[in-house]
Write an enzyme that holds these catalytic residues in place. Sequence first.
Site, PDB file in Angstrom:
ATOM      1  N   ASP A   1       0.875  -1.171   0.000  1.00  0.00           N
ATOM      2  CA  ASP A   1       0.000   0.000   0.000  1.00  0.00           C
ATOM      3  C   ASP A   1       0.917   1.227   0.000  1.00  0.00           C
ATOM      4  OD1 ASP A   1      -2.062   1.781   0.001  1.00  0.00           O
ATOM      5  OD2 ASP A   1      -3.151   0.852   1.658  1.00  0.00           O
TER       6      ASP A   1
HETATM    7  C1  BGC Z   1      -4.938   3.350  -0.140  1.00  0.00           C
HETATM    8  C2  BGC Z   1      -5.020   2.292  -1.229  1.00  0.00           C
HETATM    9  C3  BGC Z   1      -4.832   2.946  -2.568  1.00  0.00           C
HETATM   10  C4  BGC Z   1      -3.501   3.658  -2.575  1.00  0.00           C
HETATM   11  C5  BGC Z   1      -3.172   4.330  -3.890  1.00  0.00           C
HETATM   12  C6  BGC Z   1      -3.717   4.225  -0.263  1.00  0.00           C
HETATM   13  O1  BGC Z   1      -3.830   5.350   0.541  1.00  0.00           O
HETATM   14  O2  BGC Z   1      -4.964   2.731   1.119  1.00  0.00           O
HETATM   15  O3  BGC Z   1      -6.245   1.614  -1.158  1.00  0.00           O
HETATM   16  O4  BGC Z   1      -4.929   1.988  -3.574  1.00  0.00           O
HETATM   17  O5  BGC Z   1      -3.506   4.653  -1.583  1.00  0.00           O
HETATM   18  O6  BGC Z   1      -3.939   5.451  -4.105  1.00  0.00           O
END
Ligand code: BGC
Length: 761
Positions: free
Chosen positions: A259
């Site tokens: 993540d």
């Molecule tokens: C989120 C993810 C997301 C990623 C990219 C993170 O803050 O938890 O679900 O895919 O950002 O935007």
Amino acid sequence: METALVCSTRKGCGISMKKKEKNYDKKTEKEIEKLLKKLTLDEKISMIHGATLFKSGAVNRLGIPEIVTSDGPMGVRAEFMDDRWIPLDNKDDMVSYLPSNSALASSWNPDLAYAIGHVLGEEARGRGKDVILAPGINIKRDPRCGRNFEYMSEDPKLTAAMAVPFIKGVQENDVAACVKHFAANVQETDRLMVDEEIDDRTLYELYLPAFKAAVQEGNVYSVMGAYNKINGTHCCENKKLLDFILRMEWGFDGAVISDWGGVHKTKEAAQCSMDLEMSVFPDFEEYYLAKPLKDAIAKGEVSEDMVDAKVRNLLRMMLRLKMIGNRKDTRKAGAYNTIAHREAALHTARESMVLLKNENHTLPLDAKKIKKLVVIGANAAKLHSDGGGSAEIKALYEICPLAGLKMYLGGNTRVEYVKGYYVPENPKTFEQNWQAASLDDLKDTNVGQVVKAQDGNESEGLRKTEEERLARIEKEQEEIHEKNQKLFAQAVEAAKDADAVIFVGGLNHNIDSEGFDRIDMKLPYEQDILIEELLKVRKDTILTFVGGSPVEMPWRDKARAILWSYYAGMETGNAFAEIIFGEVNPSAKLAETFPARYEDCATAKNGQFGTWGKIRLEEGLYCGYRHFDRQHIAPAFCFGHGLSYTQFEYSALTLKAEKGKNVKLTFTVKNTGKRAGAEIAQVYIAPIAPKEDRPDKELKTFTKVFLTPGRSKKISLLLKQEDFAYFDVQLHDFIADAGDYEILVGASCEDIRLRGIATLV
Ligand code: BGC
């Protein structure tokens, strides 16, 4: 009572581990090795971390392109600058706004999950993406979790049943799905640092099965490592989770993507199966798996083999996606904003709205009899697609309920709209660059520049932001109360002389959002007060809601009709109107419990949710209906509940042992009403006198049947040996004990219509 006998294989049945053989095809592996040999260490390192906010590094010399990722589950997100969280002001990145995973799951229709997955994959490819960061399949542990709207259910079976076809739909477009967030990403509070204490049984029975199904049945090409820690170790550095469970036990051979900002240590991330580090900061060379990794290798702290393993996994995914290799020319091109995509969105929206209550056949309304319709409530006229966090999108269009009603009725009906209650203007917590700000410590969000927090300080910035948010919410209360006086009076007045009154309230993405949890389970903006007042003057007020997570409904006994819609995509308003006026018969059921009061939840009782630092998942398996069952607490609306404009009768249950291991069950569902409709028949297993502690009952399979009036259908379903099993921690395997098991067939987890007994000997 129907009974069936099946043989048990208590010892050595190996139900769970059923390791999937890696389906390495030799040619692919040879190709990977060939490329790997040609890559320098620098090139390999460039491939395993972000080179922009959404892309990995390319090696042009060898024809290896960057991997282009994009959010998210409700559609393909708008384009951003490469190194700032500033959206480009493009006019070509508007897309289909698809029903959220919570809406989709309420349809209990795996065919729709496949259809929506297909649309998402096709749009992602159409926008030139390689990996779409969806679906979100975390288990809903607490109704206050800010991201519940992005997730499917509190139940692992239902989540798995919807996730698998979704993934297949995405991936047949030569785009990788990326199931997230692995694992047990159950709260937003302190999301980067929170340490979750979870026992193995709970992990294996509740929080992992949907991911396992995604890997083994969905053949998902990528998995996103979650932000949180599990038992002391961050998920993106967690050997048990990534090496042992995901790779060894489940045989996953795709790519693990962190993540954004989920990696915290170079050596640890390098030495486990975390293949691609993504983050929110623009200093890409400083990522843990960039220069710091090169230094660690130079010092002999990390071996180059670890880098090779990551590159192999990424190349394998790229070959599968036809990004490289000799099938490159056959890669699908995708498409976005097609008519077929809109139709899929509409169809899913229709099957996603849950009719919670409908006394005296209040719904559907007869459009011909309504000369004046009064619509009350901010959500009637609210667009939701551009909010929620990383799931936000730039929708090609979005039809709100009010527009849907007007478009349906046309010009001969007067539709009067009053807002009803006050919603403070743009109280977004994280302004424009919320995503960066949602992780940073030192920030200058005006220019989109963020600076990484110092080790050990990661939560400080977030704590401050949270304090500010809570203070703001408190301050807003007065303003809301003051402004509401006039709005309430207007609404009540308008309701008095209308032929019909529809209230459209609920939540919005200032409440259902990534980055923070809800402060309570109540309807915001004093909606409860307004609803009570409306019900006093108009008992027949139709109460409808748009929201991403359950709310308390203290007035529910007085209400005649309640309709719940999750964020249901671009066609929300059309589907809404069709249901209200009976052109579409509602067929959705709740994929999560709607508690009567937040205090009734397991997490509210044990206090292990939404706190900073550490949470213990003390309730174990007892979340959602498993908890309400065990504690004999009646929820407002139970798991699996949802009404139709017609009625269904269940009969003729038979159970038969099959091949000594499975139980085949058959039963008949009949549409006894006057309208065509669909019923979701659910099968639960309730162990009678189990040796180990087991939930009272658990969903094991279901089906959705479509029936015209008077018609019936014989349904045939299979319960497998593993459906009777629990996870034995000592044996580290799923075990089905000998004994009697009640088989419950019902219209919801409380409305059981047929019962039988299966005996395992
Ligand atoms: C989120 C993810 C997301 C990623 C990219 C993170 O803050 O938890 O679900 O895919 O950002 O935007």
